[in-house]
Design an enzyme around this catalytic site. Sequence first.
Site, short mmCIF file in Angstrom:
data_model
loop_
_atom_site.label_atom_id
_atom_site.label_comp_id
_atom_site.label_asym_id
_atom_site.label_seq_id
_atom_site.Cartn_x
_atom_site.Cartn_y
_atom_site.Cartn_z
NE ARG A 1 -0.93 3.25 1.27
CZ ARG A 1 -0.09 3.17 2.27
NH1 ARG A 1 0.27 4.24 2.92
NH2 ARG A 1 0.43 2.02 2.62
CE LYS B 1 5.07 5.70 1.09
NZ LYS B 1 5.25 4.39 0.48
NE ARG C 1 5.54 -1.88 7.98
CZ ARG C 1 5.19 -0.94 7.11
NH1 ARG C 1 5.83 0.21 7.11
NH2 ARG C 1 4.23 -1.15 6.26
NE ARG D 1 10.29 -1.74 5.33
CZ ARG D 1 9.39 -0.93 4.78
NH1 ARG D 1 9.75 0.23 4.30
NH2 ARG D 1 8.14 -1.32 4.67
NE ARG E 1 3.04 -3.22 2.69
CZ ARG E 1 4.30 -3.19 3.15
NH1 ARG E 1 4.93 -4.31 3.41
NH2 ARG E 1 4.92 -2.06 3.33
P1 AMP Z 1 2.69 2.16 5.49
O1 AMP Z 1 3.37 2.25 6.81
O2 AMP Z 1 2.47 3.49 4.82
O3 AMP Z 1 3.32 1.13 4.56
O4 AMP Z 1 1.21 1.61 5.80
C1 AMP Z 1 0.99 0.34 6.39
C2 AMP Z 1 -0.46 -0.04 6.25
O5 AMP Z 1 -1.28 0.92 6.93
C3 AMP Z 1 -0.99 -0.07 4.82
O6 AMP Z 1 -0.70 -1.29 4.15
C4 AMP Z 1 -2.48 0.11 5.07
O7 AMP Z 1 -3.05 -1.07 5.57
C5 AMP Z 1 -2.49 1.13 6.20
N1 AMP Z 1 -2.49 2.54 5.72
C6 AMP Z 1 -1.48 3.46 5.84
N2 AMP Z 1 -1.84 4.64 5.30
C7 AMP Z 1 -3.10 4.48 4.82
C8 AMP Z 1 -4.01 5.32 4.13
N3 AMP Z 1 -3.71 6.60 3.80
N4 AMP Z 1 -5.23 4.80 3.80
C9 AMP Z 1 -5.56 3.53 4.11
N5 AMP Z 1 -4.74 2.67 4.74
C10 AMP Z 1 -3.52 3.12 5.11
#
Ligand code: AMP
Length: 220
Positions: free
Chosen positions: A89, A14, A163, A128, A174
């Site tokens: 989400r 993404k 990360r 990554r 996740r």
């Molecule tokens: P990402 O960078 O999109 O993989 O997000 C990393 C982490 O941020 C996720 O595993 C969640 O803990 C949190 N997170 C990101 N976007 C959301 C969202 N829309 N709602 C809730 N938690 C989020």
Amino acid sequence: MKNIILIAAPAAGKGTEALKIKEEYNIPHISTGDLLRNATKEDTELAKEITELIKNGKLVSDEIVLELLKSRILEQDCVNGYILDGFPRNVEQAIAYDKILDELNKDIGIVIVLDIDKEIAKSRISGRCSCPKCGKVYNVNREELKPKKDGICDDCSTTLKFRDDDNPNVYDERYNTYLEKTEPLISYYDKKGIVYHVDSNENPEKTHEQVVKILGDIND
Ligand code: AMP
């Protein structure tokens, strides 16, 4: 340009695809993960709480995410469209987002789903890393995605970061969260007739070609 919501399993590409769309169509990339990681830099109880949830692959509360998201889409650079990466989400966030759009008189746009096999996505977390400044994603284990200079962003010379949640155990958590909470969004948006699917199993270029085709067909 229509607003774009990207939906996909973790590490499906993404962030990489969002940056390609951003560069090609000149609209901002809004990653709620990045907004939240930024929020963790403050010295507050809330920042600690968010850090713990992210570290364990759990979702942050809708209230916090919606507040961050709403103020971001009100910024001037979003008037001609934007790409959402990591939001909504879950269906509750999608319903709340519909209300925000109504209130702001904005259109939902389209949803692009990046389809990928779990094992392929999981294999991509190894190595990554990304640029905390411009968001560009690299992979030190893949020749075509390595930075030119070790540990440094090609575009803005910032030190790259790995990360905490990119490890196999947290990945499974996740991914399960994705299946349980996020995947149902596809049928939520299907009912609105705005969903497009893209195969993200190969490489970033192949994924992007399919997205460009979809956007070309829609904007014709
Ligand atoms: P990402 O960078 O999109 O993989 O997000 C990393 C982490 O941020 C996720 O595993 C969640 O803990 C949190 N997170 C990101 N976007 C959301 C969202 N829309 N709602 C809730 N938690 C989020």
